[in-house]
Motif scaffolding. Structure first.
Motif, PDB file in Angstrom:
ATOM      1  N   HIS A 112       0.832  -1.202   0.000  1.00  0.00           N
ATOM      2  CA  HIS A 112       0.000   0.000   0.000  1.00  0.00           C
ATOM      3  C   HIS A 112       0.868   1.253   0.000  1.00  0.00           C
ATOM      4  O   HIS A 112       1.880   1.332   0.696  1.00  0.00           O
ATOM      5  CB  HIS A 112      -0.916   0.019   1.228  1.00  0.00           C
ATOM      6  N   ILE A 113       0.446   2.220  -0.789  1.00  0.00           N
ATOM      7  CA  ILE A 113       1.095   3.530  -0.837  1.00  0.00           C
ATOM      8  C   ILE A 113       0.038   4.563  -0.513  1.00  0.00           C
ATOM      9  O   ILE A 113      -0.829   4.859  -1.334  1.00  0.00           O
ATOM     10  CB  ILE A 113       1.715   3.810  -2.222  1.00  0.00           C
ATOM     11  N   GLU A 114       0.080   5.077   0.705  1.00  0.00           N
ATOM     12  CA  GLU A 114      -0.870   6.097   1.132  1.00  0.00           C
ATOM     13  C   GLU A 114      -0.259   7.473   0.866  1.00  0.00           C
ATOM     14  O   GLU A 114       0.944   7.675   1.026  1.00  0.00           O
ATOM     15  CB  GLU A 114      -1.202   5.928   2.614  1.00  0.00           C
ATOM     16  N   LEU A 115      -1.106   8.403   0.488  1.00  0.00           N
ATOM     17  CA  LEU A 115      -0.636   9.741   0.136  1.00  0.00           C
ATOM     18  C   LEU A 115      -1.469  10.790   0.847  1.00  0.00           C
ATOM     19  O   LEU A 115      -2.707  10.721   0.844  1.00  0.00           O
ATOM     20  CB  LEU A 115      -0.721   9.949  -1.385  1.00  0.00           C
ATOM     21  N   ALA A 116      -0.800  11.738   1.452  1.00  0.00           N
ATOM     22  CA  ALA A 116      -1.451  12.888   2.075  1.00  0.00           C
ATOM     23  C   ALA A 116      -0.752  14.145   1.588  1.00  0.00           C
ATOM     24  O   ALA A 116       0.419  14.112   1.181  1.00  0.00           O
ATOM     25  CB  ALA A 116      -1.397  12.798   3.598  1.00  0.00           C
ATOM     26  N   ALA A 117      -1.463  15.255   1.615  1.00  0.00           N
ATOM     27  CA  ALA A 117      -0.898  16.506   1.117  1.00  0.00           C
ATOM     28  C   ALA A 117      -1.283  17.648   2.036  1.00  0.00           C
ATOM     29  O   ALA A 117      -2.311  17.604   2.723  1.00  0.00           O
ATOM     30  CB  ALA A 117      -1.377  16.787  -0.308  1.00  0.00           C
ATOM     31  N   GLN A 118      -0.454  18.669   2.027  1.00  0.00           N
ATOM     32  CA  GLN A 118      -0.725  19.912   2.736  1.00  0.00           C
ATOM     33  C   GLN A 118      -0.539  21.069   1.772  1.00  0.00           C
ATOM     34  O   GLN A 118       0.299  21.021   0.869  1.00  0.00           O
ATOM     35  CB  GLN A 118       0.210  20.095   3.930  1.00  0.00           C
ATOM     36  N   PHE A 121      -5.150  17.281   3.416  1.00  0.00           N
ATOM     37  CA  PHE A 121      -6.160  16.417   2.823  1.00  0.00           C
ATOM     38  C   PHE A 121      -5.551  15.055   2.532  1.00  0.00           C
ATOM     39  O   PHE A 121      -4.370  14.937   2.177  1.00  0.00           O
ATOM     40  CB  PHE A 121      -6.789  17.030   1.564  1.00  0.00           C
ATOM     41  N   ASP A 122      -6.361  14.023   2.721  1.00  0.00           N
ATOM     42  CA  ASP A 122      -5.946  12.630   2.601  1.00  0.00           C
ATOM     43  C   ASP A 122      -6.319  12.115   1.218  1.00  0.00           C
ATOM     44  O   ASP A 122      -7.497  12.085   0.855  1.00  0.00           O
ATOM     45  CB  ASP A 122      -6.628  11.803   3.691  1.00  0.00           C
ATOM     46  N   LEU A 123      -5.314  11.701   0.444  1.00  0.00           N
ATOM     47  CA  LEU A 123      -5.551  11.143  -0.881  1.00  0.00           C
ATOM     48  C   LEU A 123      -5.600   9.617  -0.860  1.00  0.00           C
ATOM     49  O   LEU A 123      -5.689   8.987  -1.916  1.00  0.00           O
ATOM     50  CB  LEU A 123      -4.471  11.634  -1.851  1.00  0.00           C
ATOM     51  N   MET A 124      -5.483   9.055   0.333  1.00  0.00           N
ATOM     52  CA  MET A 124      -5.674   7.614   0.579  1.00  0.00           C
ATOM     53  C   MET A 124      -4.669   6.769  -0.219  1.00  0.00           C
ATOM     54  O   MET A 124      -3.624   7.260  -0.641  1.00  0.00           O
ATOM     55  CB  MET A 124      -7.121   7.231   0.299  1.00  0.00           C
ATOM     56  N   ALA A 125      -4.983   5.496  -0.385  1.00  0.00           N
ATOM     57  CA  ALA A 125      -4.111   4.569  -1.112  1.00  0.00           C
ATOM     58  C   ALA A 125      -4.747   4.248  -2.458  1.00  0.00           C
ATOM     59  O   ALA A 125      -5.870   3.756  -2.516  1.00  0.00           O
ATOM     60  CB  ALA A 125      -3.906   3.294  -0.312  1.00  0.00           C
ATOM     61  N   CYS A 126      -4.042   4.560  -3.536  1.00  0.00           N
ATOM     62  CA  CYS A 126      -4.531   4.302  -4.894  1.00  0.00           C
ATOM     63  C   CYS A 126      -3.406   3.664  -5.704  1.00  0.00           C
ATOM     64  O   CYS A 126      -2.223   3.933  -5.476  1.00  0.00           O
ATOM     65  CB  CYS A 126      -4.967   5.594  -5.570  1.00  0.00           C
ATOM     66  N   ALA A 127      -3.785   2.841  -6.666  1.00  0.00           N
ATOM     67  CA  ALA A 127      -2.787   2.139  -7.473  1.00  0.00           C
ATOM     68  C   ALA A 127      -1.888   3.104  -8.236  1.00  0.00           C
ATOM     69  O   ALA A 127      -0.685   2.861  -8.389  1.00  0.00           O
ATOM     70  CB  ALA A 127      -3.485   1.181  -8.437  1.00  0.00           C
ATOM     71  N   GLN A 180      -7.297  13.363  -9.663  1.00  0.00           N
ATOM     72  CA  GLN A 180      -7.414  13.277  -8.207  1.00  0.00           C
ATOM     73  C   GLN A 180      -7.043  14.600  -7.547  1.00  0.00           C
ATOM     74  O   GLN A 180      -7.720  15.058  -6.623  1.00  0.00           O
ATOM     75  CB  GLN A 180      -6.512  12.157  -7.680  1.00  0.00           C
ATOM     76  N   PHE A 181      -5.982  15.249  -8.032  1.00  0.00           N
ATOM     77  CA  PHE A 181      -5.586  16.530  -7.440  1.00  0.00           C
ATOM     78  C   PHE A 181      -6.577  17.632  -7.811  1.00  0.00           C
ATOM     79  O   PHE A 181      -6.824  18.544  -7.013  1.00  0.00           O
ATOM     80  CB  PHE A 181      -4.155  16.886  -7.845  1.00  0.00           C
ATOM     81  N   ALA A 182      -7.151  17.565  -8.995  1.00  0.00           N
ATOM     82  CA  ALA A 182      -8.184  18.540  -9.354  1.00  0.00           C
ATOM     83  C   ALA A 182      -9.385  18.410  -8.430  1.00  0.00           C
ATOM     84  O   ALA A 182      -9.994  19.416  -8.044  1.00  0.00           O
ATOM     85  CB  ALA A 182      -8.608  18.341 -10.813  1.00  0.00           C
TER      86      ALA A 182
END
Length: 208
Positions: free
Chosen positions: A90-96, A102-108, A160-162
């Motif tokens: 799993h690769i979880e991603l979060a951003a500030q 905001f949480d971008l969760m885990a996506c392929a 996703q970022f949009a």
């Protein structure tokens, strides 16, 4: 024959391709080419073959809607944090951005973004403008991707970022079309790797 396309009257354009039905459509701030079930992003300066010749695409960027564009959530304002779980994959991603999280969760498709992030971190000693550029063919080999898979993942990343309010999602993955290179457009990156024994962190706080 070549022609410059500076604007289009509608958000969907039918393209008479050489052998297969195709169309251009505008979505989430990007132009996409649909052809025989495949979808790929159209880049500025790209050429498109048609029955009446080859056309070169020139994309114009829309003007900011307000005078305070500097306060908008842009790619340059982002700080990305990847949490990589070695054994689950799993690769979880979060951003500030500007104090917002905001949480971008885990996506392929985060695998592609993580790979580009590692390349940028590896170049941290270079000037920011030179950091992180990867040749497309090397990236395809490293990830064992086909070109269509790469283009689709780039589209998904930008979408996703949009969806979380980034006003320039096309910049999340930057391209050098002539050199066939690409890189992650975010300079401030943190990668945290988890396994059963230890946690390792890579960071880059250099401003682009």
């Amino acid at each position: 024959m070549s022609a410059a396309i500076s604007r289009c009257p509608s958000r969907t354009i039918e393209v008479s391709a050489t052998t297969r039905p195709s169309r251009l459509r505008h979505q989430q701030g990007q132009w996409l080419l649909e052809e025989a079930g495949d979808v790929r992003t159209i880049e500025d300066g790209q050429t498109l073959p048609t029955r009446v010749g080859t056309w070169r695409v020139h994309l114009t960027r829309p003007a900011a809607q307000t005078g305070d564009y500097s306060s908008a959530r842009t790619v340059a304002s982002l700080v990305l944090r990847f949490s990589v779980h070695k054994y689950t994959g799993h690769i979880e991603l979060a951003a500030q951005s500007e104090g917002d999280s905001f949480d971008l969760m885990a996506c392929a498709h985060h695998l592609l973004l993580l790979t580009l992030a590692r390349a940028r971190l590896a170049d941290h000693q270079l000037p920011p403008v030179q950091q992180g550029w990867v040749h497309q063919h090397a990236l395809l080999q490293q990830l064992d991707f086909k070109a269509n898979h790469l283009h689709l993942d780039i589209h998904r990343i930008r979408r996703q970022f949009a969806e979380v309010g980034v006003v320039d999602p096309g910049n999340i993955v930057e391209r050098r079309p002539a050199a066939r290179q690409l890189r992650i457009g975010v300079a401030r990156i943190k990668i945290v790797e988890h396994d059963n024994r230890r946690m390792r962190t890579e960071t880059n706080d250099v401003q682009a």
